[in-house]
Write a protein that holds these residues in place. Structure first.
Motif, short mmCIF file in Angstrom:
data_model
loop_
_atom_site.label_atom_id
_atom_site.label_comp_id
_atom_site.label_asym_id
_atom_site.label_seq_id
_atom_site.Cartn_x
_atom_site.Cartn_y
_atom_site.Cartn_z
N MET A 1 0.76 -1.41 0.04
CA MET A 1 0.01 -0.06 0.08
C MET A 1 1.00 1.39 0.21
SD MET A 1 -3.02 0.74 2.61
CE MET A 1 -3.37 2.31 3.04
N ALA A 2 0.84 2.18 -0.98
CA ALA A 2 1.50 3.38 -0.97
C ALA A 2 0.98 4.29 0.03
CB ALA A 2 0.94 4.10 -2.36
N ASN A 3 2.09 5.07 0.43
CA ASN A 3 1.78 5.97 1.53
C ASN A 3 0.97 7.28 0.91
OD1 ASN A 3 1.81 7.81 3.62
ND2 ASN A 3 4.16 7.53 4.18
N PRO A 4 -0.17 7.78 1.64
CA PRO A 4 -0.75 8.70 1.09
C PRO A 4 -0.13 10.20 1.20
CG PRO A 4 -1.67 8.21 3.28
CD PRO A 4 -0.60 7.26 2.98
N LEU A 5 0.83 10.26 1.98
CA LEU A 5 1.66 11.41 1.87
C LEU A 5 2.69 11.28 0.81
CD1 LEU A 5 2.02 11.73 5.83
CD2 LEU A 5 0.48 12.93 4.49
N ARG A 6 3.02 10.30 0.09
CA ARG A 6 4.13 10.38 -0.96
C ARG A 6 3.95 11.67 -1.96
NH1 ARG A 6 5.22 7.93 -5.96
NH2 ARG A 6 7.17 7.09 -5.96
N GLY A 7 2.52 11.95 -2.38
CA GLY A 7 2.37 13.03 -3.38
C GLY A 7 3.02 14.29 -2.77
N GLU A 8 2.71 14.62 -1.29
CA GLU A 8 2.76 15.72 -0.95
C GLU A 8 4.27 16.00 -0.77
OE1 GLU A 8 1.41 17.99 3.17
OE2 GLU A 8 0.42 16.13 2.54
N VAL A 9 5.13 14.76 -0.44
CA VAL A 9 6.49 14.81 -0.20
C VAL A 9 7.19 15.25 -1.60
CG1 VAL A 9 8.77 13.55 0.41
CG2 VAL A 9 6.55 13.24 1.89
N ILE A 10 6.50 14.50 -2.73
CA ILE A 10 7.28 14.98 -4.00
C ILE A 10 6.76 16.29 -4.46
CG2 ILE A 10 7.02 14.35 -6.61
CD1 ILE A 10 6.45 11.17 -5.57
N ARG A 11 5.89 16.71 -4.19
CA ARG A 11 5.63 18.14 -4.49
C ARG A 11 6.48 19.02 -3.87
NH1 ARG A 11 3.85 21.92 -1.34
NH2 ARG A 11 3.29 20.62 0.07
N LEU A 12 6.76 18.63 -2.60
CA LEU A 12 7.44 19.79 -1.82
C LEU A 12 9.07 19.67 -2.16
CD1 LEU A 12 8.33 21.42 0.80
CD2 LEU A 12 8.63 19.03 2.11
N TYR A 13 9.44 18.33 -2.78
CA TYR A 13 10.71 18.29 -3.13
C TYR A 13 10.99 19.17 -4.66
CZ TYR A 13 15.10 16.03 -4.83
OH TYR A 13 16.55 15.75 -5.29
N LYS A 14 9.88 19.02 -5.35
CA LYS A 14 9.84 19.63 -6.63
C LYS A 14 9.97 21.26 -6.52
CE LYS A 14 7.91 16.27 -9.79
NZ LYS A 14 6.67 16.06 -10.52
N ASN A 15 9.08 21.68 -5.55
CA ASN A 15 9.05 23.07 -5.14
C ASN A 15 10.50 23.65 -4.80
OD1 ASN A 15 6.21 23.45 -6.15
ND2 ASN A 15 5.52 23.49 -3.91
N LEU A 16 10.92 22.97 -4.02
CA LEU A 16 12.11 23.21 -3.32
C LEU A 16 13.44 23.19 -4.53
CD1 LEU A 16 12.29 21.44 0.17
CD2 LEU A 16 12.58 24.00 -0.37
N LEU A 17 13.40 22.11 -5.12
CA LEU A 17 14.21 22.06 -6.51
C LEU A 17 14.09 23.15 -7.19
CD1 LEU A 17 16.61 20.12 -7.02
CD2 LEU A 17 14.61 18.98 -8.73
N LYS A 49 5.26 12.13 11.89
CA LYS A 49 6.69 12.44 11.56
C LYS A 49 6.90 13.20 10.35
CE LYS A 49 11.18 12.62 12.70
NZ LYS A 49 11.71 13.53 13.34
N ILE A 50 6.19 12.35 9.36
CA ILE A 50 6.33 13.08 7.99
C ILE A 50 5.56 14.07 7.61
CG2 ILE A 50 5.58 12.44 5.54
CD1 ILE A 50 5.87 9.55 6.12
N GLN A 51 4.38 14.48 8.29
CA GLN A 51 3.58 15.67 8.39
C GLN A 51 4.61 16.76 8.98
OE1 GLN A 51 1.36 16.70 6.98
NE2 GLN A 51 -0.63 15.43 6.64
N LYS A 52 5.18 16.38 10.00
CA LYS A 52 6.23 17.39 10.69
C LYS A 52 7.46 17.92 9.86
CE LYS A 52 5.34 16.42 15.39
NZ LYS A 52 6.06 15.95 16.77
N LEU A 53 7.82 16.83 9.30
CA LEU A 53 9.01 17.26 8.18
C LEU A 53 8.55 17.83 6.97
CD1 LEU A 53 10.88 13.59 8.03
CD2 LEU A 53 11.78 15.84 9.20
N VAL A 54 7.21 17.66 6.35
CA VAL A 54 6.77 18.53 5.35
C VAL A 54 6.63 19.91 5.75
CG1 VAL A 54 4.51 18.92 3.86
CG2 VAL A 54 5.78 16.46 4.07
#
Length: 85
Positions: A1-17, A49-54
């Protein structure tokens, strides 16, 4: 099962990049630091923890935007106003 926060983390990475292209120390330096920060936390599975990191990543985005705005403001001020003596 994929993590539902995966898309949010990828969005964050792309914005920072994207924002890192104008980083004062160079985009290559920023990209290395960004990748190492994300790789350091790649094994985190706890959703809280992922939410805090995001949230921390969103804060970094705001700080970068402020840095760029200040740099542009200073350049315009230098260009159009006489230096105070």
């Amino acid at each position: 099962m994929a993590n539902p926060l995966r898309g949010e983390v990828i969005r964050l990475y792309k914005n920072l990049l994207y924002l890192g292209r104008e980083y004062p120390q160079g985009s290559a330096y920023f990209r290395e630091r960004l990748k190492s920060a994300f790789m350091k936390n790649k094994d985190v599975t706890d959703p809280e923890k992922i939410q805090k990191l995001v949230a921390r990543g969103d804060f970094v985005i705001k700080e970068l935007e402020a840095l760029y705005f200040l740099r542009k403001y200073r350049a315009m001020k230098k260009r159009y106003y006489e230096p105070e003596q």
